[in-house]
Design a protein around this motif. Structure first.
Motif, short mmCIF file in Angstrom:
data_model
loop_
_atom_site.label_atom_id
_atom_site.label_comp_id
_atom_site.label_asym_id
_atom_site.label_seq_id
_atom_site.Cartn_x
_atom_site.Cartn_y
_atom_site.Cartn_z
N ALA A 118 31.33 30.46 36.22
CA ALA A 118 31.60 30.27 37.09
C ALA A 118 32.37 29.14 36.96
O ALA A 118 33.87 28.89 37.85
N ILE A 119 32.25 27.63 36.17
CA ILE A 119 33.06 26.75 36.01
C ILE A 119 34.35 26.91 35.48
O ILE A 119 35.81 27.02 36.05
N ILE B 166 35.87 30.07 36.23
CA ILE B 166 36.46 30.60 37.30
C ILE B 166 37.09 29.87 38.04
O ILE B 166 38.42 30.03 38.22
N SER B 167 36.67 29.03 38.28
CA SER B 167 36.61 27.95 39.46
C SER B 167 38.56 27.54 39.03
O SER B 167 39.33 26.54 40.03
N LEU C 58 40.99 29.67 38.73
CA LEU C 58 41.07 29.84 40.75
C LEU C 58 42.21 28.09 41.03
O LEU C 58 43.12 28.69 41.71
N SER D 19 40.91 34.84 37.49
CA SER D 19 39.66 34.28 37.96
C SER D 19 39.67 34.89 38.07
O SER D 19 38.06 35.83 38.40
N LEU E 242 29.57 26.38 43.47
CA LEU E 242 31.25 25.73 43.15
C LEU E 242 31.91 26.65 43.59
O LEU E 242 32.93 26.14 43.59
N ALA F 187 35.72 25.63 45.23
CA ALA F 187 36.51 26.42 44.34
C ALA F 187 37.65 27.24 45.36
O ALA F 187 38.38 27.14 45.65
#
Lengths: 116, 162, 93
Positions: free
Chosen positions: A12-13, A15-16, A19, A60, C5, C9
């Motif tokens: 998730a980190i 991907i964020s 993005l 992403s 998260l 984002a």
């Protein structure tokens, strides 16, 4: 975003980060587009969003759907290839049109027509 | 073979794009993709494209890595210029570059490379003289740009396509 | 945790992309010349396409991919047509 609840945190980190970096590049391109003084400088700014920004956002998306579905989902890559092939064509046509318009109006800051 | 697949590369690319677009390897999709590949391959032949010869795949892979690195580097450079606020004393201008590359596919790839790296845009190419006109965003030294384009991109492209 | 998260984002990047589209649209209205408007429209198309990709991630559906592919295709066709119009004064000669 209820489908995203089961994603592992490191993924998730990543991907964020991709993005946000991609969207930031697209926004920077827009800011540059507004701030530049002449047309030929302005044309350069949106390529930020359509080169690396586009690749980061599509990457992403690929990562998100692949991890979420547990299978490789990569049809976004077609958009990346298509945009990489078409951006040069459209920009080249617009710049050439602008150049011929400026030449036609007798603008001295652009290179003149080379005679064969 | 010749009759049904006059342009095998094109047909297989169409089939591949179709399968990626549908994200499946089902028999129906394979059949429809093959049908599209054969049909569009034949239609492509009607355009009478110049023959494509790729001489050196190793240089092609090396050039790809170089270009990816250059795209990332020039993106960061452009971000620094736009957000750094030195837009007022920025000099940008046109550069004319004499090219020895004449292969149409090589020129097409060069156009993609030059426009995909932010900061340079392909403006026009005059095939009679072999002179390429590009616009550079952050122009400091004209000679340096000519050397960069010819050494970094044109020479490997000539080795690949000519 | 990862859902919060990712949600944040996606929201922030959607806001960024919408801001970028707004900036391009103000320039499309303001001008100063026709070629500026055409480039702004082209960049607007690319931003809209990226926005649809993020929308697909928000809803967790791959259906938005087709829409963004079509936007990319139409954006290219319209930019080429407009550039041709700028160059010659007509689209089909």
């Amino acid at each position: 975003m209820n489908a995203a609840a089961d994603l592992p945190l490191p993924v998730a980190i990543v991907i964020s980060a991709c993005l946000l970096a991609g969207a930031g590049l697209a926004l920077t391109g827009a800011i540059g587009f507004v701030r530049m003084a002449t047309f030929y400088q302005r044309v350069h700014a949106p390529t930020l969003g359509s080169s690396l920004g586009m690749v980061l956002i599509l990457a992403s998306s690929i990562l998100y759907f692949s991890v979420q579905r547990g299978a490789l989902v990569f049809h976004e890559i077609l958009i990346a290839v298509f945009l990489t092939l078409t951006t040069p064509i459209s920009l080249m046509l617009v710049v050439r049109a602008a150049l011929s318009r400026d030449r036609h109006e007798g603008d001295l800051s652009v290179p003149p027509v080379e005679r064969t | 073979m010749r009759r049904w697949l006059p342009h095998p590369t094109m047909s297989f690319v169409v089939l591949g794009v179709w399968l990626v677009l549908n994200q499946s390897l089902a028999v129906g999709n394979l059949l429809l993709g093959a049908f599209l590949g054969i049909g569009l391959g034949a239609a492509f032949g009607r355009l009478q494209p110049p023959p494509l010869r790729i001489r050196n795949r190793r240089i092609m892979a090396k050039l790809f890595v170089t270009v990816v690195g250059d795209v990332i580097r020039s993106n960061l450079a452009l971000v620094r210029i736009i957000l750094g606020g030195r837009t007022s004393k920025l000099t940008s201008g046109f550069v004319a570059i004499p090219l020895k590359l004449t292969d149409p596919y090589g020129l097409a790839v060069l156009a993609c490379i030059i426009t995909a790296t932010p900061g340079t845009i392909w403006v026009s190419y005059r095939s009679a003289q072999g002179v390429l006109l590009i616009h550079v965003f952050d122009l400091i030294d004209e000679g340096e740009w000519i050397a960069t384009i010819t050494q970094r991109y044109e020479r490997p492209l000539r080795e690949i396509f000519e | 945790m990862s859902a919060t998260l990712l949600g944040a984002a996606v929201t922030i990047s959607q806001l960024m992309l919408v801001t970028a589209m707004g900036l391009y649209m103000t320039h499309m209205v303001r001008g100063p010349r026709a070629q500026d408007r055409v480039v702004a429209l082209d960049a607007c198309y690319v931003s809209a396409m990226l926005l649809l990709i993020t929308l697909g991630m928000r809803t967790g559906s791959t259906l938005y991919f087709e829409a963004s592919a079509i936007i990319a295709l139409l954006g290219f066709a319209s930019t080429v047509a407009l550039a041709k119009f700028l160059m010659r004064g007509e689209v089909i000669e």
